[in-house]
Design an enzyme around this catalytic site. Sequence first.
Site, PDB file in Angstrom:
ATOM      1  N   GLY A  12       0.858  -1.170   0.000  1.00 29.88           N
ATOM      2  CA  GLY A  12       0.000   0.000   0.000  1.00 29.88           C
ATOM      3  C   GLY A  12       0.896   1.222   0.000  1.00 29.88           C
ATOM      4  O   GLY A  12       1.341   1.678  -1.024  1.00 29.88           O
ATOM      5  N   CYS A  13       1.181   1.767   1.175  1.00 35.50           N
ATOM      6  CA  CYS A  13       2.130   2.860   1.418  1.00 35.50           C
ATOM      7  C   CYS A  13       1.518   4.242   1.201  1.00 35.50           C
ATOM      8  O   CYS A  13       0.672   4.450   0.334  1.00 35.50           O
ATOM      9  CB  CYS A  13       3.395   2.739   0.595  1.00 35.50           C
ATOM     10  SG  CYS A  13       4.367   1.261   0.958  1.00 35.50           S
TER      11      CYS A  13
END
Length: 374
Positions: A12-13
């Site tokens: 994701g991040c």
Amino acid sequence: MLKEGYVRIPSGCAISGIIDRTGRLFSGQSITDSIATMHDRSNGLGGGFAAYGIYPDFKDYFAFHMFYDDLIAKQETENILKADYVVALEEKIPTRKTAHIKNAPLIYRYFAIPKPEKLKLSELDENEFTIKFVFNINSNIRGAYVFSSGKNMGVFKAVGYPEDVANFYKLESYKGYMWLAHGRFPTNTPGWWGGAHPFNLLNISVVHNGELSSYDTNRKYLEEFGYICTLQTDTEVAAYIFDLLLRKHGLPIELACKVVASPLWKQVERMSPKEKFLYTNLKVIYGRALLNGPFSMIIAYGDGFIAINDRIKLRPLTAAKKGDMIYVASEESAIRQICKNPESVWIPRGGEPVIAELIRDNEKEMYSTKEVTA
């Protein structure tokens, strides 16, 4: 704990960046508030920040931030450091007890410059000398890791959510003119302190959301120029590629961006003869520096930052401007959390960089998402 290269976890991040182009210093609270808005984009396996302008009293010294597993690693590292560098100050990096930050290593910083006789003997400039030192420690000293090595800047990272990492390092007490932040949802790797973002070499720092399928090609290319990739993580190669292009090869920033997010061949075919000649040669010479795969990333280089997507924009990136402040983030909400009424907000196209630099004396104001011409 398993380290890089042994585990795959879906990604994701969150990323965020702020610069005051006048060079005015502001506290780390703003970047913390921005990245915390995107809490659900990370999973607590890594958070970190890069801050520029925070060490004015030691602006001419390399600021080495170190993780140590134990005192043996610390002693071995310091023996090498003090043999080659004059150390002006060494100390623990100040931290506070934070409930969700656990199993912290020993965390130290050193302000140092190469010893003149060692530098002369090496026949290297101080940057190459320092890179050699960083790679030596990270490759050969078990339990030691140099995670920040620039001047008048520092990286602060850990296993945890970014807002907890900021609290742990007391980032509200630091003031810088440019900040990057990252909330990690690891790609292919477990959470460990060295694997958190940003990744740094000298004054280059990178935060990244995505997955680079070109990692192995990029790594082998970088090894031809003396870089040593020790972490088996794609973001590490991005930091080194920008160091290679900007510092070693002296490419203009706009061209460096067109190397890592090169136009497709079908686009090159439709260009004017001069542009076609330029981009054909860039692709031939720097083909193995192309960052392939989905990504959005922010690259800070001391005088400013670049925010850029992959060519077909498979990861989110938004930019905004208000006065001399430039903001970039994975989500517009992270910008509006700290800038309620921006003058302009836009979503950059794939492969189109947002370049924000400090305003120099007598410089015409420059703020751009430039297209390169021959």
